[in-house]
Design an enzyme around this catalytic site. Structure first.
Site, PDB file in Angstrom:
ATOM      1  N   CYS A  26       0.834  -1.198   0.000  1.00 38.15           N
ATOM      2  CA  CYS A  26       0.000   0.000   0.000  1.00 38.15           C
ATOM      3  C   CYS A  26       0.871   1.251   0.000  1.00 38.15           C
ATOM      4  CB  CYS A  26      -0.933   0.005   1.207  1.00 38.15           C
ATOM      5  SG  CYS A  26      -2.154  -1.319   1.159  1.00 38.15           S
ATOM      6  N   CYS A  56      -1.970  -4.229  -5.734  1.00 39.74           N
ATOM      7  CA  CYS A  56      -2.199  -2.788  -5.851  1.00 39.74           C
ATOM      8  C   CYS A  56      -3.343  -2.415  -4.918  1.00 39.74           C
ATOM      9  CB  CYS A  56      -2.546  -2.424  -7.294  1.00 39.74           C
ATOM     10  SG  CYS A  56      -2.700  -0.648  -7.540  1.00 39.74           S
ATOM     11  N   HIS A  70      -7.114  -4.949   6.384  1.00 40.54           N
ATOM     12  CA  HIS A  70      -6.267  -4.258   7.351  1.00 40.54           C
ATOM     13  C   HIS A  70      -5.302  -5.248   7.993  1.00 40.54           C
ATOM     14  CE1 HIS A  70      -9.259  -0.685   7.956  1.00 40.54           C
ATOM     15  NE2 HIS A  70      -8.831  -0.811   6.717  1.00 40.54           N
ATOM     16  N   GLU A  72      -4.460  -5.965  11.100  1.00 40.54           N
ATOM     17  CA  GLU A  72      -4.945  -6.795  12.198  1.00 40.54           C
ATOM     18  C   GLU A  72      -5.911  -7.869  11.711  1.00 40.54           C
ATOM     19  OE1 GLU A  72      -7.032  -2.751  12.780  1.00 40.54           O
ATOM     20  OE2 GLU A  72      -5.488  -3.614  11.514  1.00 40.54           O
ATOM     21  N   CYS A  98      -9.578   0.333  13.408  1.00 43.53           N
ATOM     22  CA  CYS A  98     -10.846   0.948  13.037  1.00 43.53           C
ATOM     23  C   CYS A  98     -11.976   0.200  13.742  1.00 43.53           C
ATOM     24  CB  CYS A  98     -11.031   0.900  11.523  1.00 43.53           C
ATOM     25  SG  CYS A  98     -11.355  -0.761  10.864  1.00 43.53           S
ATOM     26  N   CYS A 101     -12.431  -3.540  12.478  1.00 44.32           N
ATOM     27  CA  CYS A 101     -11.406  -4.459  12.977  1.00 44.32           C
ATOM     28  C   CYS A 101     -11.518  -4.653  14.480  1.00 44.32           C
ATOM     29  CB  CYS A 101     -10.012  -3.973  12.582  1.00 44.32           C
ATOM     30  SG  CYS A 101      -9.689  -4.168  10.814  1.00 44.32           S
ATOM     31  N   TYR A 119      -5.522   6.253  14.866  1.00 41.28           N
ATOM     32  CA  TYR A 119      -6.343   6.376  13.663  1.00 41.28           C
ATOM     33  C   TYR A 119      -7.225   7.603  13.827  1.00 41.28           C
ATOM     34  CZ  TYR A 119      -9.600   4.817   9.978  1.00 41.28           C
ATOM     35  OH  TYR A 119     -10.375   4.723   8.853  1.00 41.28           O
TER      36      TYR A 119
END
Length: 140
Positions: A26, A56, A70, A72, A98, A101, A119
């Site tokens: 990323c 990608c 993500h 986690e 988030c 998650c 975050y």
């Protein structure tokens, strides 16, 4: 374990999570996660696309693809495919989780989360605290 020793281990595991995050493809944000149980790393993950997909993470406008996992989530899913269990484990992550998650973290049995950076939305942290998960912020 003394608080000082626990803090040293926490910092070391966060450094490992950061190194792991550096493996992410990323471009916008590289996040790494390590799951530790009984002082053994039982899983690791970084944000990226599902197995078999092009590496990608962003579209042509630079926005994250909806299917990117993500860090986690990747680490928890690795445990699910193994003979290990997250019950009572600690998650070390470079970016606080988030809200989506956070549900996975709680449901997986992880009892402690240590993160380095916050975050933009802290509702995931608030959920974990409400669920009785111990949360520790150790800034870089």
């Amino acid at each position: 374990m003394s608080i000082e020793k626990r803090n040293r281990y926490d910092q070391a595991y966060l450094r490992i999570a950061k190194e792991w995050g550096d493996l992410s493809y990323c471009r916008r944000k590289r996040v790494g996660a390590i799951i530790v149980k009984d002082r053994m790393i039982i899983s690791d993950g970084y944000n990226g696309t599902p197995s078999g997909f092009d590496n990608c993470c962003e579209d042509d406008e630079g926005l994250t693809q909806w299917y990117v996992l993500h860090a986690e989530a990747n680490a928890i899913l690795k445990v699910a495919r193994s003979t290990q269990s997250c019950e009572g484990a600690t998650l070390y992550i470079t970016l606080s989780p988030c809200k989506e998650c956070s549900k996975l973290i709680h449901q997986s049995g992880i009892k402690r989360v240590v993160y380095a950076n916050g975050y933009r939305d802290d509702s995931g942290i608030q959920f974990l605290l409400k669920a009785g998960v111990e949360v520790t912020h150790l800034p870089e």
